[in-house]
Design an enzyme around this catalytic site. Structure first.
Site, PDB file in Angstrom:
ATOM      1  N   GLY A 236      49.476  44.270  44.164  1.00 11.11           N
ATOM      2  CA  GLY A 236      50.880  44.093  44.217  1.00 11.11           C
ATOM      3  C   GLY A 236      50.922  45.834  44.960  1.00 11.11           C
ATOM      4  O   GLY A 236      52.726  45.973  44.801  1.00 11.11           O
ATOM      5  N   CYS A 348      40.855  51.589  52.043  1.00 16.60           N
ATOM      6  CA  CYS A 348      40.977  52.420  50.922  1.00 16.60           C
ATOM      7  C   CYS A 348      38.910  53.024  51.634  1.00 16.60           C
ATOM      8  O   CYS A 348      37.931  53.080  50.618  1.00 16.60           O
ATOM      9  CB  CYS A 348      40.536  52.564  49.838  1.00 16.60           C
ATOM     10  SG  CYS A 348      39.677  51.354  48.877  1.00 16.60           S
TER      11      CYS A 348
END
Length: 410
Positions: A236, A348
């Site tokens: 989040g 990532c």
């Protein structure tokens, strides 16, 4: 007789074994491994020992091999115990007598004399580790000429980065928390700070988020009440950024557990988003979006500073599986945009198959990333994409490895 500190060392041994033998992440293995470790300090020590062992494994093994007449098998327990023992002395500054007491106890009924002899020999030699860890051969083969720079960024665990709910208060929060800032809305603190005790945590003034991880949402722009889809949203951090930037956010993720954490962070910060638990390949929006941020599932090799297990778990098979998933998610997301809408894609990962190769296949109009949108010291690629790795901004504490690209529809 109970040996102080032994449960933490036994748990660290189990953590490393879970990563190397079963391919689990440190987080996945932690529940079972830490079950008998009491106290936050010992739990932190367990994670530190396991993390440094995995970070420096190739160099620890080279030292062990230099002190044995016959090479120990890769899966031999004495090798694993010696790795832990050396990591404690050479990386965590644990006194050798404490290392011997807790390390040899892990070899009950086994070759303690061998382990003691190897360890003592290396201590007499006053051995040390190189400035940067030597990465596993398959990893170095994949990363090629980038390997040395990335390895330099892995020499030390990362600092703590905070993303601010109100970027205009950056200087104020940096002063209050005793940190530094690399761009508006960011504060960096030393590693090891107890987050929950910091000013502003309970009030939701900030949340923990690596500097590189904060860039994709920043590159989505200001919301001004428009609709954005945070696809694969949990846990989040990007949802919070988008909401704070004025977007009307729909946060979608398949994981119920991870969405619970997202809801907790929304409640703590006082920010709002529509939270949807669904499979992105089954779900359909009621209307197209003004913007979509796809922080796609990936191998997460860019997080190797804080998760050194990825250096040993991830191979070509996992990269190929993630690249296939990412391509399908990109195709689906592109179809949910309004004309003129913005798509930001991020992973990532340090693998080109998950970053550059995916971006090259997107059939939308590129919206190049500009240098003035990035922290000082980072630059976009010639294609207008962003590629970061742990060797960048090293003097300021580094950052995770990310790939980010951006397009408009039509």
């Amino acid at each position: 007789m109970d040996i102080p500190g032994l449960p933490a060392r036994r748990a660290a041994l189990n953590l490393v074994d879970a990563v190397l033998r079963r391919g689990e992440t440190l987080d996945q293995a932690a529940g079972a491994a830490l079950a008998r470790v009491r106290g936050d300090a010992d739990r932190a020590l367990t994670r530190a020992i396991a993390g440094e062992t995995l970070r420096w494994k190739a160099d620890l093994d080279a030292l062990i091999d230099s002190a044995t007449r016959q090479r120990l098998p890769d899966d031999a327990k004495p090798r694993a115990v010696l790795e832990l023992m050396l990591a404690q002395v050479l990386r965590l500054d644990t006194p050798p007598h404490a290392v011997i007491a807790t390390g040899l106890a892990l070899l009950a009924g086994g070759p303690r004399r061998l382990a003691h002899g190897v360890f003592s020999t290396l201590m007499k030699r006053e051995v040390s580790l190189p400035e940067s860890p030597t990465l596993p051969e398959p990893v170095a083969a994949r990363w090629g000429e980038r390997t040395a720079a990335i390895a330099a960024g892995l020499a030390s665990p990362p600092p703590l980065d905070l993303a601010l709910r109100d970027p205009e208060r950056t200087a104020e929060w940096a002063q209050k928390l005793g940190g530094s800032s690399l761009m508006s809305g960011h504060v960096r603190l030393p590693r090891g700070v107890a987050v929950e005790g910091l000013e502003g945590f309970r009030d939701g003034a900030w949340w923990v988020q690596d500097l590189a991880a904060s860039l994709p949402a920043r590159l989505t722009g200001s919301g001004e009440g428009r609709r954005v889809l945070d696809l694969c949203a949990a846990p989040g951090g990007k949802t919070l950024q988008l909401a704070a930037a004025g977007w009307n956010v729909t946060a979608l993720d398949i994981s119920k557990r991870r969405l619970e954490r997202l809801r907790e962070n929304l409640a703590r910060t006082g920010l709002a988003a529509e939270v949807v638990q669904a499979d992105a390949f089954q779900w359909e929006p009621e209307a197209p979006f003004d913007a979509i941020l796809l922080d796609a599932p990936c191998t997460a090799t860019g997080t190797c500073r804080r998760h050194p297990d990825v250096l040993h778990r991830i191979g070509e098979r996992q990269v190929a599986e993630m690249a296939d998933l990412q391509g399908r998610l990109l195709d689906r997301a592109a179809g949910w945009l309004k004309p003129g809408g913005v798509l930001v894609y991020a992973v990532c990962s340090l693998e080109p198959e998950e970053g550059e190769a995916q971006a090259a296949k997107v059939a939308l109009t590129p919206w190049p990333i500009a240098a003035d949108e990035l922290p000082e010291g980072l630059s976009p690629t010639p294609e207008g994409w962003l590629r970061t790795d742990p060797g960048m901004l090293a003097e300021a504490g580094g950052l995770d490895g990310f790939f980010v690209a951006r397009w408009r529809k039509g």
